[in-house]
Design a protein around this motif. Structure first.
Motif, PDB file in Angstrom:
ATOM      1  N   VAL A   1       0.818  -1.219   0.000  1.00  0.00           N
ATOM      2  CA  VAL A   1       0.000   0.000   0.000  1.00  0.00           C
ATOM      3  C   VAL A   1       0.851   1.268   0.000  1.00  0.00           C
ATOM      4  O   VAL A   1       0.318   2.372   0.086  1.00  0.00           O
ATOM      5  CB  VAL A   1      -0.954   0.020   1.227  1.00  0.00           C
TER       6      VAL A   1
ATOM      7  N   ARG B   1       4.780   8.336   4.617  1.00  0.00           N
ATOM      8  CA  ARG B   1       5.549   7.354   3.846  1.00  0.00           C
ATOM      9  C   ARG B   1       7.046   7.561   4.087  1.00  0.00           C
ATOM     10  O   ARG B   1       7.810   6.611   4.229  1.00  0.00           O
ATOM     11  CB  ARG B   1       5.215   7.442   2.354  1.00  0.00           C
TER      12      ARG B   1
ATOM     13  N   GLU C   1       2.290   3.118  -2.060  1.00  0.00           N
ATOM     14  CA  GLU C   1       2.044   4.219  -3.001  1.00  0.00           C
ATOM     15  C   GLU C   1       0.848   5.069  -2.619  1.00  0.00           C
ATOM     16  O   GLU C   1       0.773   6.248  -3.002  1.00  0.00           O
ATOM     17  CB  GLU C   1       1.880   3.667  -4.421  1.00  0.00           C
ATOM     18  N   SER C   2      -0.069   4.476  -1.888  1.00  0.00           N
ATOM     19  CA  SER C   2      -1.246   5.263  -1.523  1.00  0.00           C
ATOM     20  C   SER C   2      -1.088   5.978  -0.177  1.00  0.00           C
ATOM     21  O   SER C   2      -1.951   6.744   0.218  1.00  0.00           O
ATOM     22  CB  SER C   2      -2.502   4.380  -1.525  1.00  0.00           C
ATOM     23  N   ILE C   3       0.033   5.729   0.515  1.00  0.00           N
ATOM     24  CA  ILE C   3       0.278   6.424   1.784  1.00  0.00           C
ATOM     25  C   ILE C   3       0.778   7.833   1.471  1.00  0.00           C
ATOM     26  O   ILE C   3       1.648   7.999   0.614  1.00  0.00           O
ATOM     27  CB  ILE C   3       1.308   5.651   2.644  1.00  0.00           C
ATOM     28  N   PRO C   4       0.240   8.847   2.152  1.00  0.00           N
ATOM     29  CA  PRO C   4       0.688  10.221   1.886  1.00  0.00           C
ATOM     30  C   PRO C   4       2.200  10.384   2.113  1.00  0.00           C
ATOM     31  O   PRO C   4       2.807   9.612   2.861  1.00  0.00           O
ATOM     32  CB  PRO C   4      -0.107  11.064   2.889  1.00  0.00           C
TER      33      PRO C   4
ATOM     34  N   THR D   1      -6.647   5.322   8.402  1.00  0.00           N
ATOM     35  CA  THR D   1      -6.596   5.066   6.959  1.00  0.00           C
ATOM     36  C   THR D   1      -5.968   3.722   6.600  1.00  0.00           C
ATOM     37  O   THR D   1      -6.355   3.091   5.620  1.00  0.00           O
ATOM     38  CB  THR D   1      -5.805   6.188   6.254  1.00  0.00           C
TER      39      THR D   1
END
Lengths: 126, 492
Positions: free
Chosen positions: B28, B37, B30-33, B91
């Motif tokens: 995941v 990240r 890439e979808s973590i801010p 999230t």
């Protein structure tokens, strides 16, 4: 008004992490990387709380604390020692050197905030 | 003051929790801010820093500094993890719960410094990169095997695994192992039994065994130590301690192997010396050589020796009259008796040339009484002829007589020949001279040169002397007949 914390820590990762966590918790953070720099920033910025690592380059935390206590400009600062040792000599040395309190690494953040706030209260009432 | 045991307050939990975190966050990522990240990356790099510290960092530092370094990294990990939990718990709950486990593991690790230790082995010089070996990890749990393999391979060790006691013994029989890490509680053959069998085995008993067990009772530990375990670590094992113990084990094994190699080398030398000299010299000389091998120079050495040459008179005539089997029987009997006598006087038999014998006194081991022993040997050889002839008469064989020449001089001694075929022997002008002297004897004679006579310490009864011109020597050579030892000490 937010409390001003001087964080003295030579480990970059810890400095970054603690600075940002303290910021997020609403503190204003000034950082220093060695004992000499710490004394300078104590005089210049008059922080409410000093978080002072004991194992520091140039001048270690114990020496820095002792010197701070001897300088009228910094003698009354609230200083929390940060050490790697939970027990024994380190703690006693830190308190003997003039530190007000003591936190062991790895830092328990909520506990540290409690100590900071408690000391800051004392500082204000003093 | 911090004891050295406190430097290593780690379990494998932290690294395991981190690898779990990686497994959760990678898919995941890439979808973590951006900010969390980056913190996640910092946390994972802190994990790498921790691993580096555990595996090969800080061994030059004093315990306090090392602990400080480790605590700093742990502190950073904990801080970032807690920070990230705040960011991600709503999230990315799976990542957040992996982070929770990191936090817990760090807390456990940093509090574990005061647990009792099974042994007082210190943990200074935790890991040396250059000391690696083959390590057999025995554990019925696949995760534990995997974890051990990872740690050990990272430190440069070669890792073998076994999932049972029987498999462990098979691995040990299969190839050389430097250290065994042994789980105790396994189905089938348990660790105690493996330990017992290992220590009973002559070949395997020197391999250090480190027991890694969840059993923490003193009786269990003592049982293992009495059974021959070299070390005992609690599960979950502490990687820093494990490294230290493995290093100690490797050092022990290496020391043992070096000793063993040296011992085998000595054994080979001994075999070589016995094979080279055993047939020609006395056991005493072989023992001397083995005890003081520096006295043995095979490469070629100029030294003074006393040579004895004997020959049966008219032997070729006798041979012509006798069937071959009788010749051989007579000759071998004669040579056998003479060999005994020569070796009995610490002589070295250089060679048999048909019925002739060349013996040396003074090589490979030089003694002060070489000349005396050679002369006494000659007298005893002549004396023995009576018995030989008595035997010959009994068997219907002809009587024989023998002449002996003795001479002392500098010759070259060493292994003579080619690589395929060589023997210890002497060469030089004095060897030829000895043969010439011997050729002037009649049956029953002993002729010695002046050089030998001059060296004799025990008096001898001299007969006549004669002179002979020898090819290659201008001066005529004086030879002395020896009749007997005059002192009562004869007949050694």
């Amino acid at each position: 008004m937010s409390l001003k914390v001087l964080l003295v820590e030579d480990n970059e990762m810890n400095r970054d992490m603690l600075t940002r966590r303290l910021n997020r918790a609403g503190y204003e953070v000034e950082a220093a990387g060695d004992g000499e720099q710490a004394l300078q920033k104590m005089r210049e910025t008059a922080p409410d709380i000093v978080l002072l690592d004991m194992n520091l380059p140039v001048k270690d935390g114990w020496t820095a604390c002792q010197e701070a206590r001897q300088d009228p400009a910094t003698a009354d600062l609230r200083i929390i020692a940060l050490t790697a040792h939970a027990m024994g000599e380190d703690r006693d040395r830190a308190l003997e050197a003039g530190c007000d309190d003591f936190a062991t690494k790895p830092i328990d953040f909520p506990e540290l905030l409690e100590k900071i706030n408690a000391l800051a209260e004392k500082g204000r009432s003093a | 003051m911090a004891s050295q045991a406190e430097i290593a307050p780690f379990t494998d939990h932290v690294l395991r929790a981190l690898s779990e975190l990686r497994a959760q966050s990678n898919p995941v990522a890439e979808s973590i801010p951006d900010e969390p990240r980056e913190d996640l990356e910092r946390l994972i790099s802190a994990g790498a820093a921790l691993e580096a510290l555990l595996v090969d960092g800080g061994q030059d530092k004093d315990p306090g500094t090392r602990r400080h370094d480790i605590m700093n990294v742990l502190g950073a990990m904990r801080g970032y993890a807690e920070f990230l939990i705040e960011d991600l718990e709503t999230t990315f709950p799976a990542v957040a719960s992996a982070l929770e486990r990191v936090v817990k593991s760090v807390a456990a690790a940093s509090n574990s410094g005061n647990k009792p230790k099974a042994s007082t082995t210190d943990t200074a010089n935790v890991a040396t990169a250059d000391l690696t070996g083959t390590i057999l990890a025995v554990d019925d749990n696949a995760d534990n095997r995997e974890l051990l393999t990872r740690y050990l391979e990272r430190s440069g060790h070669q890792v073998l695994v076994a999932s049972s006691g029987l498999e462990a013994l098979a691995r040990l029989a299969d190839r050389p192992v430097d250290v065994v890490l042994l789980d105790l509680i396994m189905p089938g053959m348990d660790g105690n039994e493996v330990l017992k069998r290992l220590k009973e085995n002559q070949q395997l008993r020197s391999i250090p065994v480190i027991v890694i067990s969840g059993r923490q009772d003193m009786d269990g530990i003592i049982e293992c130590i009495e059974a021959g375990a070299d070390d005992y670590l609690f599960k979950p094992f502490n990687p820093v301690l494990l490294q230290a113990r493995i290093k100690a084990g490797l050092e022990r094994k290496r020391w043992h192997d070096t000793e063993e190699k040296y011992r085998r080398q000595l054994e080979r030398n001994e075999k070589f010396i016995r094979a080279t000299f055993g047939r020609y010299v006395s056991d005493e000389i072989v023992e001397n050589l083995l005890e003081e091998p520096e006295g043995l120079k095979l490469g070629g050495d100029l030294r003074q020796v006393t040579m004895l040459m004997s020959d049966i008179r008219e032997f070729s005539t006798i041979c012509e009259r006798l069937p071959p089997d009788q010749v051989m029987r007579m000759l071998n009997n004669y040579l056998g008796v003479m060999t005994e006598i020569i070796i009995g006087h610490q002589g070295t038999i250089d060679e048999f040339i048909g019925d002739a014998i060349l013996a040396i006194f003074g090589a490979p081991v030089q003694r002060t009484d070489d000349a005396d022993r050679a002369v006494q040997c000659a007298l005893d050889m002549q004396q023995a002829m009576r018995d030989i002839n008595r035997g010959n008469r009994k068997e219907g064989l002809p009587e024989i007589s023998m002449g002996i020449g003795v001479n002392t001089g500098d010759v070259i001694t060493g292994n003579i020949g080619s690589e395929k075929r060589s023997k210890y022997g002497v060469v030089g002008h004095h060897v030829n001279l000895t043969a010439r002297i011997e050729s002037h004897t009649s049956g029953g004679d002993i002729l010695i040169s002046s050089s030998t006579l001059d060296l004799l310490k025990s008096p001898v009864e001299l007969g006549s002397q004669q002179q002979a011109t020898v090819k290659g020597i201008k001066e005529p050579v004086t030879m002395h007949h020896i009749l007997a030892r005059t002192a009562a000490t004869s007949g050694a």
